[in-house]
Design a protein around this motif. Structure first.
Motif, short mmCIF file in Angstrom:
data_model
loop_
_atom_site.label_atom_id
_atom_site.label_comp_id
_atom_site.label_asym_id
_atom_site.label_seq_id
_atom_site.Cartn_x
_atom_site.Cartn_y
_atom_site.Cartn_z
N PRO A 41 69.33 50.49 39.87
CA PRO A 41 68.50 49.60 39.04
C PRO A 41 67.43 48.87 39.85
O PRO A 41 66.35 48.57 39.32
CB PRO A 41 69.51 48.62 38.44
CG PRO A 41 70.74 48.74 39.27
CD PRO A 41 70.75 50.14 39.77
N THR A 42 67.71 48.60 41.13
CA THR A 42 66.71 47.94 41.97
C THR A 42 65.49 48.83 42.15
O THR A 42 64.34 48.37 42.01
CB THR A 42 67.30 47.59 43.35
OG1 THR A 42 68.43 46.74 43.17
CG2 THR A 42 66.28 46.89 44.22
N LEU A 43 65.72 50.11 42.44
CA LEU A 43 64.60 51.04 42.63
C LEU A 43 63.85 51.28 41.32
O LEU A 43 62.63 51.41 41.31
CB LEU A 43 65.13 52.37 43.18
CG LEU A 43 65.68 52.32 44.62
CD1 LEU A 43 66.34 53.65 44.98
CD2 LEU A 43 64.55 52.01 45.60
N GLU A 44 64.59 51.34 40.21
CA GLU A 44 63.94 51.53 38.91
C GLU A 44 63.07 50.33 38.54
O GLU A 44 61.97 50.49 38.02
CB GLU A 44 65.00 51.77 37.83
CG GLU A 44 65.67 53.13 37.93
CD GLU A 44 66.77 53.30 36.89
OE1 GLU A 44 67.30 52.27 36.42
OE2 GLU A 44 67.10 54.45 36.57
N LEU A 45 63.58 49.12 38.84
CA LEU A 45 62.80 47.92 38.56
C LEU A 45 61.54 47.89 39.40
O LEU A 45 60.45 47.57 38.89
CB LEU A 45 63.65 46.68 38.85
CG LEU A 45 62.94 45.33 38.70
CD1 LEU A 45 62.48 45.13 37.26
CD2 LEU A 45 63.85 44.18 39.14
N GLU A 46 61.66 48.24 40.67
CA GLU A 46 60.48 48.25 41.54
C GLU A 46 59.44 49.24 41.05
O GLU A 46 58.25 48.91 40.91
CB GLU A 46 60.89 48.61 42.97
CG GLU A 46 59.71 48.66 43.93
CD GLU A 46 59.91 49.61 45.09
OE1 GLU A 46 59.06 49.60 46.00
OE2 GLU A 46 60.89 50.36 45.08
#
Length: 391
Positions: A41-46
């Motif tokens: 989710p961190t990479l998707e948010l970025e």
């Protein structure tokens, strides 16, 4: 390294700032591995949030390059306007879109997909018309809808996944027509220097500075530093200076294309190796399922239950989509008087309806009764209806 002006250098930086998380997960999935913890989710948010900002910066800096008289401070109100209006309208359009999708009744299911596409185009155009960031509005609108109960949601997800692959194919084919290998060779040296700087210095410094106030293992931050994979978006943004007639637009385009190519070759090819070296991988089969994964799963249902809706039940008159049933639950058919109805999310429930509910286990069945606002007695019989048969 180059003879770029400060504005041209900033323009190049803003263009290559966009990352592609979909490419990261595609590479990992092809090797049957997944990431631990909240890395996904961190990479998707970025990836989802930096595209709108990269777009705004590219537009602003392209204007500076074309017109050197513009002042940098004059753009701050423009940036705030783009972000605030885009964010607010994206949320508003998401709320409105949910009401429209669940409230409208169309004769053909395929038209619901057309409806969602129309909503996205309207969200972008309306936001852009009033001076907001259309990309940000569409992103927030889509994120909101993705977390709501929608009619035909599973079909939406599968359809837009197909559209995404089609658009990527069209995009790379179109961009390939703009690239000439003879023009790439002269920028190889500059491109390599910039690529190494981005991969080994700029990206890690930016990641650790951004995440310094957040809890997380150092290994996770190191991995995020390495996966700043560039996709097609930077190449698309690199066409903006070309269309605006900037003086060094062709050189910027060729450098961006080479940087994206280098990113895929270096970071993309070593992605799984770095993840395993940092001990951040788990087998694909053991990964924690997201809401979308559960939505798309076709697991075998083991429990078939008949539930009668009593007259005094509060769900009478509601649509199925409003009940919030577990994702692993499926109402296969509804018996109403002597008729059998194949239900959809827009189907309204009536008193004395007999629901044939398929669930994976009895825990999910208990959740179904909670959603139907019917209580179970002794774990088997509801007070207000009845389980007539369970297989």
């Amino acid at each position: 390294v180059t003879d770029f002006t400060i504005y041209e250098g900033l323009l190049l930086g803003s263009i290559v700032s966009s990352t592609d998380s979909a490419a990261v997960f595609s590479i990992l999935r092809s090797r049957s591995i997944a990431l631990k913890g909240n890395l996904r989710p961190t990479l998707e948010l970025e990836s989802g949030s930096n595209d709108p900002m990269a777009y705004v910066l590219t537009i602003v800096l392209t204007g500076f390059v074309v017109s050197q008289d513009a002042g940098f401070l004059s753009t701050i109100p423009f940036l705030l306007q783009q972000i605030l209006i885009g964010g607010v309208l994206g949320f508003v359009f998401g709320k409105i879109a949910k009401l429209i999708i669940n409230g409208i009744k169309l004769d053909f299911e395929g038209l619901y997909i057309v409806l969602v596409i129309a909503i996205m185009f309207f969200s972008f155009s309306a936001t852009d018309f009033v001076g907001g960031n259309g990309f940000l509005a569409v992103y927030i609108c889509a994120v909101y809808l993705g977390n709501q109960e929608l009619i035909h949601k599973k079909k939406f997800i599968k359809s837009f996944d197909s559209f995404a692959w089609l658009m990527q194919i069209v995009l790379f084919l179109t961009l390939g027509l703009l690239v000439f290998p003879s023009e790439i060779i002269p920028v190889i040296g500059i491109g390599l220097v910039i690529s190494v700087f981005l991969i080994l210095i700029a990206r890690p410094v930016g990641v650790f500075a951004s995440l310094m106030f957040f809890k997380g293992q150092k290994r996770g931050k190191l991995f995020i530093s390495w996966v700043g994979l560039r996709g097609a978006v930077p190449i698309v943004f690199a066409t903006y200076p070309l269309l605006a007639g900037a003086e060094k637009a062709h050189m910027i385009f060729n450098i961006v294309f080479f940087i994206s190519l280098t990113s895929v070759m270096i970071q993309g090819s070593t992605l799984s190796v770095v993840a395993k070296w940092l001990r951040l991988t788990i087998p694909e089969s053991d990964k924690q399922l997201t809401k979308t994964d559960i939505e798309l799963s076709d697991s075998i249902k083991q429990v078939l239950t008949e539930i009668v809706i009593p007259h005094e039940c509060s769900i009478v008159g509601k649509q199925i989509v409003e009940l919030g049933l577990p994702k692993t639950t499926f109402i296969s058919i509804i018996q109403r008087d002597s008729k059998f109805i194949t239900p959809s999310g827009s189907t309204h429930l009536e008193a004395d309806d007999k629901l044939f509910v398929l669930t994976e286990n009895k825990e999910d069945l208990s959740s179904v009764f909670d959603c139907l606002e019917m209580k179970q007695k002794n774990g088997a019989m509801p007070e207000t209806g009845g389980i007539l048969e369970t297989v």
